[in-house]
Write an enzyme that holds these catalytic residues in place. Structure first.
Site, PDB file in Angstrom:
ATOM      1  N   MET A  15       0.881  -1.158   0.000  1.00  0.00           N
ATOM      2  CA  MET A  15       0.000   0.000   0.000  1.00  0.00           C
ATOM      3  C   MET A  15       0.924   1.215   0.000  1.00  0.00           C
ATOM      4  O   MET A  15       1.840   1.290   0.823  1.00  0.00           O
ATOM      5  CB  MET A  15      -0.889  -0.008   1.253  1.00  0.00           C
ATOM      6  CG  MET A  15      -1.841   1.160   1.338  1.00  0.00           C
ATOM      7  SD  MET A  15      -2.955   1.265  -0.080  1.00  0.00           S
ATOM      8  CE  MET A  15      -4.121  -0.058   0.260  1.00  0.00           C
ATOM      9  N   GLY A  42       3.963  -1.213  -4.776  1.00  0.00           N
ATOM     10  CA  GLY A  42       4.878  -2.341  -4.652  1.00  0.00           C
ATOM     11  C   GLY A  42       5.467  -2.604  -6.030  1.00  0.00           C
ATOM     12  O   GLY A  42       4.725  -2.646  -7.018  1.00  0.00           O
ATOM     13  N   LYS A  43       6.773  -2.748  -6.094  1.00  0.00           N
ATOM     14  CA  LYS A  43       7.407  -2.898  -7.412  1.00  0.00           C
ATOM     15  C   LYS A  43       6.867  -4.106  -8.170  1.00  0.00           C
ATOM     16  O   LYS A  43       6.652  -4.058  -9.379  1.00  0.00           O
ATOM     17  CB  LYS A  43       8.923  -2.999  -7.255  1.00  0.00           C
ATOM     18  CG  LYS A  43       9.547  -1.718  -6.720  1.00  0.00           C
ATOM     19  CD  LYS A  43      11.035  -1.789  -6.598  1.00  0.00           C
ATOM     20  CE  LYS A  43      11.562  -0.571  -5.850  1.00  0.00           C
ATOM     21  NZ  LYS A  43      11.210   0.702  -6.467  1.00  0.00           N
ATOM     22  N   GLY A 223      17.097   7.251 -16.191  1.00  0.00           N
ATOM     23  CA  GLY A 223      16.205   8.377 -15.892  1.00  0.00           C
ATOM     24  C   GLY A 223      15.909   9.186 -17.139  1.00  0.00           C
ATOM     25  O   GLY A 223      15.566   8.640 -18.188  1.00  0.00           O
ATOM     26  N   ASP A 247       5.157  12.726 -11.798  1.00  0.00           N
ATOM     27  CA  ASP A 247       5.530  11.823 -10.698  1.00  0.00           C
ATOM     28  C   ASP A 247       6.355  10.671 -11.286  1.00  0.00           C
ATOM     29  O   ASP A 247       5.850   9.916 -12.118  1.00  0.00           O
ATOM     30  CB  ASP A 247       4.234  11.295 -10.051  1.00  0.00           C
ATOM     31  CG  ASP A 247       4.486  10.294  -8.925  1.00  0.00           C
ATOM     32  OD1 ASP A 247       5.657  10.096  -8.549  1.00  0.00           O
ATOM     33  OD2 ASP A 247       3.503   9.707  -8.445  1.00  0.00           O
ATOM     34  N   ASP A 253       9.367   0.675 -13.037  1.00  0.00           N
ATOM     35  CA  ASP A 253       8.578  -0.568 -13.094  1.00  0.00           C
ATOM     36  C   ASP A 253       7.898  -0.682 -14.451  1.00  0.00           C
ATOM     37  O   ASP A 253       7.832  -1.760 -15.048  1.00  0.00           O
ATOM     38  CB  ASP A 253       7.498  -0.572 -11.998  1.00  0.00           C
ATOM     39  CG  ASP A 253       8.097  -0.541 -10.600  1.00  0.00           C
ATOM     40  OD1 ASP A 253       9.211  -1.071 -10.427  1.00  0.00           O
ATOM     41  OD2 ASP A 253       7.454   0.028  -9.698  1.00  0.00           O
ATOM     42  N   ASN A 277      11.117   2.729 -23.073  1.00  0.00           N
ATOM     43  CA  ASN A 277      11.246   4.193 -23.020  1.00  0.00           C
ATOM     44  C   ASN A 277       9.900   4.870 -23.267  1.00  0.00           C
ATOM     45  O   ASN A 277       9.536   5.840 -22.586  1.00  0.00           O
ATOM     46  CB  ASN A 277      12.249   4.674 -24.074  1.00  0.00           C
ATOM     47  CG  ASN A 277      13.696   4.595 -23.596  1.00  0.00           C
ATOM     48  OD1 ASN A 277      13.956   4.557 -22.393  1.00  0.00           O
ATOM     49  ND2 ASN A 277      14.626   4.577 -24.528  1.00  0.00           N
TER      50      ASN A 277
HETATM   51  O1  RIB Z   1       8.753   1.437  -7.740  1.00  0.00           O
HETATM   52  C1  RIB Z   1       7.735   2.162  -7.078  1.00  0.00           C
HETATM   53  C2  RIB Z   1       7.298   1.416  -5.850  1.00  0.00           C
HETATM   54  O2  RIB Z   1       8.351   1.383  -4.930  1.00  0.00           O
HETATM   55  C3  RIB Z   1       6.159   2.053  -5.110  1.00  0.00           C
HETATM   56  O3  RIB Z   1       4.896   1.641  -5.601  1.00  0.00           O
HETATM   57  C4  RIB Z   1       6.403   1.645  -3.672  1.00  0.00           C
HETATM   58  O4  RIB Z   1       5.521   0.677  -3.202  1.00  0.00           O
HETATM   59  C5  RIB Z   1       7.838   1.133  -3.650  1.00  0.00           C
HETATM   60  O5  RIB Z   1       7.856  -0.210  -3.511  1.00  0.00           O
END
Ligand code: RIB
Length: 303
Positions: A15, A42-43, A223, A247, A253, A277
């Site tokens: 979360m 979460g990744k 980046g 953001d 990910d 990309n």
């Molecule tokens: O890579 C982004 C994630 O890193 C976020 O969603 C957070 O949960 C952290 O794990």
């Protein structure tokens, strides 16, 4: 739309608590936040969401707790159509990430790993078989579970992509012969001691990572500079696509998932990184982690 690709993600489910602010506070300083929200993150779960939105069949392997956050996160994955049967629900507490987001879209993240650190390596690796086309892992669970899952996938000839987030000096030597290893800049520094600032240092870090993991390809996420590809003979830097940064959370990910999926379909690492990309440039233009993942049609609009 990518169809008929069977992918598994073994990774973290968190979360995310996101607080936005004009600028980050200094040590000991108390500042006023602008907005806050809770979001699915979460990744691992972010990468599963990205794969699903791009059209793959996805199963998520991981662990939450039998608590309200765990239930919300599993419901969300179910509603997207991700197979959640291999998520255990007996962890102590579901993972939580605190994300501070500044006015330029840059973040600072602290993760309480909780259940993610308790994934059982045997249970996780049992979920891998040769019916899969693709496995994605990250380093936000525990080293034993990552190593066991990756080695099972390699033994089953499954294309294996290792996203090296968050930054830590993981024992890459324990999983020899992955298809792609893909750290970002800080993860590259943590794994190799080299900051990938110049073409020479990108090459030096890539060689080091290939030696340690015997990966087929080393893809550094750089980046706003895009990414680099090292195949053992040639280094190619591939610039990303311009976009307005809102953001950067989960942009890596998103890149990893899109790159991996295209590689599974075409076998072409350059096409794959271009796809990464493009997808990543959309993710940075949106707020949140899983909410920022684009569909295949959206990625095709980027030129
Ligand atoms: O890579 C982004 C994630 O890193 C976020 O969603 C957070 O949960 C952290 O794990």
């Amino acid at each position: 739309m990518y169809k008929n690709i069977r992918a598994a993600v073994m990774g973290s489910i968190n979360m995310d608590f996101i607080m936005s602010m004009e600028r980050m506070p200094e040590s000991g300083e108390n500042i006023v936040g602008k907005t806050y929200s809770y979001a699915n993150g979460g990744k691992g779960a972010n990468q599963a969401t990205a794969l699903k939105k791009l059209g793959a069949d996805v199963k998520m392997i991981g662990k939450v707790a039998n608590d309200s956050n765990g239930a919300l996160l599993i419901n969300n994955l179910n509603s997207l159509g991700v197979d959640t049967a291999d998520i255990s629900k007996d962890g102590d507490v579901t993972g939580l990430a605190v994300i501070m987001l500044d006015g330029e879209g840059k973040n600072r993240i602290v993760v309480y790993e909780g259940a993610n650190a308790q994934i059982d390596p045997k249970t996780a690796s049992k979920a891998i078989d040769n019916s899969l086309d693709l496995l994605l892992v990250q380093f936000e669970t525990n080293e034993e579970a990552v190593t066991a899952t990756v080695n099972k996938a390699i033994s089953e000839n499954v294309l294996t992509v290792v996203d090296c987030g968050p930054a830590k000096n993981f024992s890459l030597e324990k999983m020899q012969g992955v298809t792609v290893i893909t750290p970002n800049e800080s993860e590259t520094k943590a794994l190799t001691g080299i900051s990938p600032d110049t073409e020479d240092s990108i090459l030096a870090a890539s060689i080091c990572l290939m030696e340690r993991s015997r990966a087929k390809y080393v893809v550094l996420k750089l980046g706003s500079r895009g990414c680099s590809v090292w195949d053992g003979n040639n280094l190619k830097i591939m610039p990303t696509y311009p976009s307005e940064v809102v953001d950067t959370t989960a942009a890596g990910d998103c890149f990893t998932a899109a790159m991996a999926l295209e590689l599974a379909v075409s076998g072409d690492i350059y096409k794959a990184c271009d796809m990464g990309n493009k997808a990543g440039s959309i993710a940075v233009s949106r707020l949140g982690a899983d909410a920022s993942m684009p569909t295949y049609d959206e990625v095709l609009t980027i030129r």
